[in-house]
Design a protein around this motif. Structure first.
Motif, PDB file in Angstrom:
ATOM      1  N   SER A   1     -32.845  71.267 -16.622  1.00 50.87           N
ATOM      2  CA  SER A   1     -31.624  71.225 -15.827  1.00 50.87           C
ATOM      3  C   SER A   1     -31.870  71.850 -14.465  1.00 50.87           C
ATOM      4  N   GLY A   6     -32.696  64.812 -20.716  1.00 48.41           N
ATOM      5  CA  GLY A   6     -33.362  65.069 -21.979  1.00 48.41           C
ATOM      6  C   GLY A   6     -33.134  63.940 -22.968  1.00 48.41           C
ATOM      7  N   ALA A   7     -33.569  64.163 -24.173  1.00 49.47           N
ATOM      8  CA  ALA A   7     -33.416  63.178 -25.243  1.00 49.47           C
ATOM      9  C   ALA A   7     -31.953  63.080 -25.663  1.00 49.47           C
ATOM     10  N   ASP A   8     -31.617  61.971 -26.302  1.00 51.15           N
ATOM     11  CA  ASP A   8     -30.238  61.765 -26.743  1.00 51.15           C
ATOM     12  C   ASP A   8     -29.765  62.890 -27.658  1.00 51.15           C
ATOM     13  N   THR A   9     -30.642  63.389 -28.504  1.00 49.51           N
ATOM     14  CA  THR A   9     -30.261  64.450 -29.438  1.00 49.51           C
ATOM     15  C   THR A   9     -29.964  65.764 -28.717  1.00 49.51           C
ATOM     16  N   THR A  10     -30.454  65.909 -27.502  1.00 49.65           N
ATOM     17  CA  THR A  10     -30.192  67.106 -26.703  1.00 49.65           C
ATOM     18  C   THR A  10     -28.942  66.945 -25.856  1.00 49.65           C
ATOM     19  N   ILE A  11     -28.757  65.770 -25.258  1.00 46.81           N
ATOM     20  CA  ILE A  11     -27.676  65.554 -24.300  1.00 46.81           C
ATOM     21  C   ILE A  11     -26.345  65.200 -24.978  1.00 46.81           C
ATOM     22  N   ARG A  56     -23.672  67.753 -25.900  1.00 40.50           N
ATOM     23  CA  ARG A  56     -23.114  68.497 -24.775  1.00 40.50           C
ATOM     24  C   ARG A  56     -22.068  67.703 -23.987  1.00 40.50           C
TER      25      ARG A  56
END
Length: 72
Positions: free
Chosen positions: A2, A17-22, A25
């Motif tokens: 970020s 980032g990856a879908d699992t990270t974004i 949020r």
């Protein structure tokens, strides 16, 4: 990853980032594109393609004094 950017006096947080990270949020109640994004990413995944997500949030003005900001 970020970064915080001062864009004409408005602090913006950009994240990638990856879908699992974004996805966790994101504001699920205020995102008209979320269904399209998920469908497209799922389609890409089935083809063996990877996806990289980006998101942006406008930060409150009182954030300015709480974080170090570097000027280029």
């Amino acid at each position: 990853m970020s970064i915080i950017v001062d864009h004409d006096g408005v602090l913006k947080l950009y994240i990638k980032g990856a879908d699992t990270t974004i996805l966790p949020r994101l504001d699920k109640n205020n995102n008209p594109f979320l269904e399209y994004i998920n469908t497209t990413a799922e389609s890409m995944s089935k083809k063996g393609l990877r996806s990289l997500y980006y998101a942006m949030k406008i930060l409150p003005e009182d954030t300015r004094g709480k974080i170090p900001i570097e000027n280029p």
